[in-house]
Design an enzyme around this catalytic site. Structure first.
Site, PDB file in Angstrom:
ATOM      1  N   ASP A  39       0.846  -1.206   0.000  1.00 42.89           N
ATOM      2  CA  ASP A  39       0.000   0.000   0.000  1.00 42.89           C
ATOM      3  C   ASP A  39       0.880   1.255   0.000  1.00 42.89           C
ATOM      4  O   ASP A  39       1.927   1.276   0.641  1.00 42.89           O
ATOM      5  CB  ASP A  39      -0.883   0.060   1.265  1.00 42.89           C
ATOM      6  CG  ASP A  39      -1.784  -1.161   1.427  1.00 42.89           C
ATOM      7  OD1 ASP A  39      -2.043  -1.539   2.584  1.00 42.89           O
ATOM      8  OD2 ASP A  39      -2.170  -1.734   0.404  1.00 42.89           O
ATOM      9  N   ASP A  45      -0.542   7.689   8.281  1.00 39.88           N
ATOM     10  CA  ASP A  45      -0.324   6.273   8.658  1.00 39.88           C
ATOM     11  C   ASP A  45       0.869   6.173   9.612  1.00 39.88           C
ATOM     12  O   ASP A  45       0.808   5.526  10.654  1.00 39.88           O
ATOM     13  CB  ASP A  45      -0.002   5.437   7.403  1.00 39.88           C
ATOM     14  CG  ASP A  45      -1.207   5.123   6.522  1.00 39.88           C
ATOM     15  OD1 ASP A  45      -1.093   5.292   5.288  1.00 39.88           O
ATOM     16  OD2 ASP A  45      -2.226   4.716   7.076  1.00 39.88           O
ATOM     17  N   GLU A  68       0.288  -2.766  10.976  1.00 37.89           N
ATOM     18  CA  GLU A  68       0.225  -2.791   9.510  1.00 37.89           C
ATOM     19  C   GLU A  68       1.444  -2.097   8.912  1.00 37.89           C
ATOM     20  O   GLU A  68       1.922  -2.447   7.834  1.00 37.89           O
ATOM     21  CB  GLU A  68      -1.037  -2.100   8.994  1.00 37.89           C
ATOM     22  CG  GLU A  68      -1.106  -2.053   7.462  1.00 37.89           C
ATOM     23  CD  GLU A  68      -2.330  -1.325   6.923  1.00 37.89           C
ATOM     24  OE1 GLU A  68      -2.184  -0.661   5.882  1.00 37.89           O
ATOM     25  OE2 GLU A  68      -3.393  -1.410   7.541  1.00 37.89           O
ATOM     26  N   GLU A  69       1.964  -1.096   9.628  1.00 38.10           N
ATOM     27  CA  GLU A  69       3.049  -0.279   9.074  1.00 38.10           C
ATOM     28  C   GLU A  69       4.447  -0.801   9.408  1.00 38.10           C
ATOM     29  O   GLU A  69       5.450  -0.221   8.997  1.00 38.10           O
ATOM     30  CB  GLU A  69       2.905   1.169   9.559  1.00 38.10           C
ATOM     31  CG  GLU A  69       1.579   1.817   9.189  1.00 38.10           C
ATOM     32  CD  GLU A  69       1.191   1.689   7.715  1.00 38.10           C
ATOM     33  OE1 GLU A  69      -0.012   1.628   7.416  1.00 38.10           O
ATOM     34  OE2 GLU A  69       2.112   1.559   6.867  1.00 38.10           O
ATOM     35  N   ASP A  87      -4.041  -1.699  13.263  1.00 32.54           N
ATOM     36  CA  ASP A  87      -3.973  -0.952  12.009  1.00 32.54           C
ATOM     37  C   ASP A  87      -4.087   0.496  12.444  1.00 32.54           C
ATOM     38  O   ASP A  87      -5.173   0.963  12.774  1.00 32.54           O
ATOM     39  CB  ASP A  87      -5.133  -1.348  11.084  1.00 32.54           C
ATOM     40  CG  ASP A  87      -5.142  -0.523   9.793  1.00 32.54           C
ATOM     41  OD1 ASP A  87      -5.996  -0.815   8.919  1.00 32.54           O
ATOM     42  OD2 ASP A  87      -4.318   0.410   9.668  1.00 32.54           O
ATOM     43  N   LEU A  89      -4.068   3.385  11.049  1.00 36.23           N
ATOM     44  CA  LEU A  89      -4.948   4.296  10.325  1.00 36.23           C
ATOM     45  C   LEU A  89      -5.591   3.519   9.175  1.00 36.23           C
ATOM     46  O   LEU A  89      -4.991   3.364   8.115  1.00 36.23           O
ATOM     47  CB  LEU A  89      -4.185   5.508   9.801  1.00 36.23           C
ATOM     48  CG  LEU A  89      -4.946   6.818   9.627  1.00 36.23           C
ATOM     49  CD1 LEU A  89      -5.851   6.774   8.392  1.00 36.23           C
ATOM     50  CD2 LEU A  89      -5.758   7.191  10.837  1.00 36.23           C
ATOM     51  N   ASP A  90      -6.817   3.050   9.435  1.00 37.03           N
ATOM     52  CA  ASP A  90      -7.542   2.285   8.417  1.00 37.03           C
ATOM     53  C   ASP A  90      -8.323   3.218   7.498  1.00 37.03           C
ATOM     54  O   ASP A  90      -8.865   4.214   7.938  1.00 37.03           O
ATOM     55  CB  ASP A  90      -8.525   1.317   9.094  1.00 37.03           C
ATOM     56  CG  ASP A  90      -9.364   0.577   8.088  1.00 37.03           C
ATOM     57  OD1 ASP A  90     -10.590   0.816   8.037  1.00 37.03           O
ATOM     58  OD2 ASP A  90      -8.782  -0.162   7.277  1.00 37.03           O
ATOM     59  N   GLU A 236      -6.950  -6.512  11.279  1.00 37.39           N
ATOM     60  CA  GLU A 236      -8.217  -6.035  10.681  1.00 37.39           C
ATOM     61  C   GLU A 236      -9.318  -7.106  10.830  1.00 37.39           C
ATOM     62  O   GLU A 236     -10.320  -6.869  11.494  1.00 37.39           O
ATOM     63  CB  GLU A 236      -8.016  -5.657   9.211  1.00 37.39           C
ATOM     64  CG  GLU A 236      -7.114  -4.439   8.988  1.00 37.39           C
ATOM     65  CD  GLU A 236      -6.875  -4.125   7.514  1.00 37.39           C
ATOM     66  OE1 GLU A 236      -6.894  -2.928   7.152  1.00 37.39           O
ATOM     67  OE2 GLU A 236      -6.656  -5.074   6.715  1.00 37.39           O
TER      68      GLU A 236
HETATM   69  P1  FBP Z   1      -5.948   0.283   4.866  1.00 40.45           P
HETATM   70  O1  FBP Z   1      -6.512   1.590   4.484  1.00 40.45           O
HETATM   71  O2  FBP Z   1      -5.648   0.163   6.323  1.00 40.45           O
HETATM   72  O3  FBP Z   1      -4.788  -0.141   4.021  1.00 40.45           O
HETATM   73  O4  FBP Z   1      -7.142  -0.814   4.653  1.00 40.45           O
HETATM   74  C1  FBP Z   1      -7.530  -1.297   3.491  1.00 40.45           C
HETATM   75  C2  FBP Z   1      -8.865  -0.701   3.046  1.00 40.45           C
HETATM   76  O5  FBP Z   1      -8.764   0.677   2.892  1.00 40.45           O
HETATM   77  C3  FBP Z   1     -10.060  -1.056   3.947  1.00 40.45           C
HETATM   78  O6  FBP Z   1     -10.257  -0.125   4.959  1.00 40.45           O
HETATM   79  C4  FBP Z   1     -11.222  -0.999   2.950  1.00 40.45           C
HETATM   80  O7  FBP Z   1     -12.304  -1.833   3.325  1.00 40.45           O
HETATM   81  C5  FBP Z   1     -10.577  -1.484   1.661  1.00 40.45           C
HETATM   82  O8  FBP Z   1      -9.171  -1.281   1.788  1.00 40.45           O
HETATM   83  C6  FBP Z   1     -11.059  -0.691   0.476  1.00 40.45           C
HETATM   84  O9  FBP Z   1     -10.530  -1.315  -0.655  1.00 40.45           O
HETATM   85  P2  FBP Z   1     -10.951  -0.812  -2.133  1.00 40.45           P
HETATM   86  O10 FBP Z   1     -10.301   0.530  -2.296  1.00 40.45           O
HETATM   87  O11 FBP Z   1     -10.393  -1.879  -3.042  1.00 40.45           O
HETATM   88  O12 FBP Z   1     -12.429  -0.714  -2.189  1.00 40.45           O
END
Ligand code: FBP
Length: 287
Positions: A39, A45, A68-69, A87, A89-90, A236
């Site tokens: 990512d 983050d 996560e980081e 995580d 910052l989700d 997560e």
């Molecule tokens: P991070 O932001 O912590 O990397 O999490 C991944 C995420 O953003 C989830 O929060 C979310 O459900 C998903 O990815 C969204 O994915 P997409 O952009 O493919 O819809």
């Protein structure tokens, strides 16, 4: 364990203030690095990660931290009986557009120094950085909801329970032609026939929180681009599986309850995730 929850609470207040008092374009700008999951890492983050790590590292009963980081577990105290994973910052793709993001965490109790699966969780939760800042904490007994008011988290709802049935499904339909399992498209069509509507914020914390409060079905299935899924198990999926079990909902990786999935060798292991009310989960399970 309460000492750990208190520190997570104060870390979330610091992150909330940072978000409220900083330029979201700056916070959402790239940190010019990628995390182990590939990512784009945003500045926020890293800042949120540093806040949590610095505060949690002072606690003697914590054996190690997983984030996560961070590529690897951060070992603190050999005699510690807990592992804390988070995580920081989700939903970071939503930072610079000022849409709800959050922090997700789980506290695992080591058994003879090891974690078997999600059943080692003794508490889990998430903090929502939205119009208001809310903290949801699940322990073995129940799930409570707090809101940041005058810089203090105040209980606004105790013993949260999910409805048996909802009217909203949440899944990124842009992937519907590359989902690995036909059941997700069948379920979506089935719920559309039942006049369900759909919502996709793109922040797991926000989409899962709405599903707890309104009922319904949330999923991020594996697909041809993400053959193992996109959501990470340790910080997560396992935490939300624990929370959904405590509110009377259901979780799955498409095959078994997420909490029963063996603890992964790779701490950034990804998984298919389903979080749901009973009615929608029963439909899916019978497809
Ligand atoms: P991070 O932001 O912590 O990397 O999490 C991944 C995420 O953003 C989830 O929060 C979310 O459900 C998903 O990815 C969204 O994915 P997409 O952009 O493919 O819809």
């Amino acid at each position: 364990m309460n000492e750990i929850l208190n520190v997570i609470e104060s870390s979330c207040i610091k992150i909330s203030q940072l978000i409220k008092n900083s330029n979201s374009n700056e916070l959402g700008s790239l940190a010019n690095e990628y995390n182990i999951s590939g990512d784009d890492v945003k500045k926020l983050d890293l800042m949120a990660n540093e806040i949590l790590k610095k505060d949690l590292s002072k606690i003697k009963i914590i054996s190690c931290l997983g984030s996560e980081e961070d590529k690897n577990l951060v070992f603190l105290n050999n005699s510690g009986e807990y592992m804390v994973c988070f995580d920081p910052l989700d939903g970071s793709s939503n930072i610079d557009v000022n849409i709800t993001t959050g922090t997700i965490f789980a506290i695992y109790k080591l058994e003879n120094g090891v974690i078997k699966n999600g059943r080692n969780i003794v508490a889990a939760g998430y903090c929502l950085y939205g119009g208001s800042t809310q903290l949801i904490i699940a322990n073995q007994e129940q799930v409570n909801m707090y809101q940041l008011i005058n810089n203090q988290f105040q209980l606004i709802k105790d013993n949260l329970k999910i409805r048996n049935m909802g009217s909203i499904y949440a899944i990124n339909e842009a992937n519907k032609y590359i989902w690995d399992d036909y059941r997700y498209l069948k379920l979506v069509n089935n719920l559309i026939e039942k006049n369900y509507t759909t919502r996709w914020v793109g922040s797991l914390v926000a989409d899962a929180h709405r599903t707890i409060l309104k009922g319904g079905f949330f999923s991020y299935p594996s697909n041809k681009i993400n053959p193992e899924g996109k959501i990470r198990l340790l910080y997560e999926a396992y935490p939300f599986a624990f929370i959904f079990e405590k509110v009377g909902g259901y979780s799955s990786n498409g095959k078994i309850n997420l909490l029963d999935v063996d603890f992964p060798n790779d701490i950034h292991q990804k998984t298919t995730i389903i979080l749901s009310s009973k009615f929608e989960f029963d439909i899916f399970s019978n497809l």
